[in-house]
Design a protein around this motif. Structure first.
Motif, PDB file in Angstrom:
ATOM      1  N   ASP A   1      68.495 -42.419  49.017  1.00 39.75           N
ATOM      2  CA  ASP A   1      68.658 -42.982  47.676  1.00 39.75           C
ATOM      3  C   ASP A   1      67.481 -42.608  46.776  1.00 39.75           C
ATOM      4  OD1 ASP A   1      71.044 -44.155  48.415  1.00 39.75           O
ATOM      5  OD2 ASP A   1      70.173 -46.148  48.789  1.00 39.75           O
ATOM      6  N   LEU A   2      66.268 -42.615  47.337  1.00 38.40           N
ATOM      7  CA  LEU A   2      65.084 -42.259  46.550  1.00 38.40           C
ATOM      8  C   LEU A   2      65.122 -40.797  46.125  1.00 38.40           C
ATOM      9  CD1 LEU A   2      62.342 -44.148  48.618  1.00 38.40           C
ATOM     10  CD2 LEU A   2      63.211 -44.774  46.353  1.00 38.40           C
ATOM     11  N   VAL A   3      65.612 -39.936  47.013  1.00 34.78           N
ATOM     12  CA  VAL A   3      65.743 -38.518  46.662  1.00 34.78           C
ATOM     13  C   VAL A   3      66.702 -38.360  45.486  1.00 34.78           C
ATOM     14  CG1 VAL A   3      66.607 -36.282  47.456  1.00 34.78           C
ATOM     15  CG2 VAL A   3      65.156 -37.671  48.971  1.00 34.78           C
ATOM     16  N   ARG A   4      67.842 -39.035  45.549  1.00 32.90           N
ATOM     17  CA  ARG A   4      68.816 -38.927  44.464  1.00 32.90           C
ATOM     18  C   ARG A   4      68.256 -39.487  43.159  1.00 32.90           C
ATOM     19  NH1 ARG A   4      72.662 -39.400  48.843  1.00 32.90           N
ATOM     20  NH2 ARG A   4      72.271 -41.640  49.017  1.00 32.90           N
ATOM     21  N   ALA A   5      67.537 -40.606  43.266  1.00 33.10           N
ATOM     22  CA  ALA A   5      66.974 -41.219  42.070  1.00 33.10           C
ATOM     23  C   ALA A   5      65.903 -40.341  41.423  1.00 33.10           C
ATOM     24  CB  ALA A   5      66.391 -42.588  42.408  1.00 33.10           C
TER      25      ALA A   5
END
Length: 212
Positions: A44-48
């Motif tokens: 999720d952090l990568v996508r954000a």
């Protein structure tokens, strides 16, 4: 430990145990909700942060690389051991894997959107951790997240046998989360969270989320 001998020993050891190691760890994320949640959060952090390719450094036989890919992250694996990479390519033919050392990480500057080192720093001598983290920061894009997992504790031991009784020669290092976090800060990362798993177990684990 100050020479490259430990690196050659680690490569040969994991070449020797590659198939047996893969058999032992293939399902090691099953029934591990905290590990699964940490990987999901990392994805999720990568996508954000804008999404993009993610390096699983020290990927071994690629089961975590595949887990992240199943979460929708464009993940590829890098490992010191050609034997491990051969197993990873055989078991996950749709994914990308390459041989390389994290002490001289063969990736271009700012080329990855995220970086994972999941229990793959455990054989790196203390004096080379800053070198490794400098490479991690170099290849990460600004703002890119990183997740580091490791054995928690103090001291090191020489492992001479493992994974089906095959001979090995690797030093296994345990570290305190606060020490890993300090190394990361000294290397220019922002530390965002730390987590200790089973702190009273025989071999507790730790994870640190950081960001370039």
């Amino acid at each position: 430990m100050a020479t490259d001998g430990w690196l050659a020993d680690t490569r040969v050891s994991y070449d020797t145990v590659a198939a047996a190691y893969a058999d032992q760890v293939r399902d090691s994320l099953a029934g591990k909700p905290f590990l699964n949640s940490a990987l999901t959060l990392f994805a999720d952090l990568v996508r954000a942060a804008g999404d993009g390719p993610v390096a699983d450094v020290g990927c071994g036989p690629g089961f975590v690389t595949a887990y992240l890919r199943n979460l929708g992250v464009d993940t590829f694996g890098v490992d010191l051991s050609p034997g491990m990479i051969e197993v990873a390519r055989r078991e996950h033919p749709g994914l990308r894997f390459a041989v390389g050392s994290m002490t001289e990480l063969p990736l271009a500057d700012a080329s990855v959107a995220g970086l994972l080192a999941f229990w793959s720093l455990i054989h790196i001598p203390d004096e080379l951790i800053p070198t490794v983290f400098a490479h991690f920061r170099r290849v990460l894009r600004p703002g890119g997240p990183m997740l580091v997992g490791f054995h928690v504790g103090d001291g090191s031991r020489l492992k001479t046998e493992g994974y089906g009784g095959h001979p090995m020669k690797v030093h296994v290092h345990r570290r305190r989360p606060e020490r890993v976090a300090d190394w990361l800060r000294e290397s220019g990362f922002t530390v965002e969270a730390t987590l200790t798993l089973s702190p009273y177990a025989e071999l507790p684990g730790g994870m640190v989320f950081a960001r370039r």
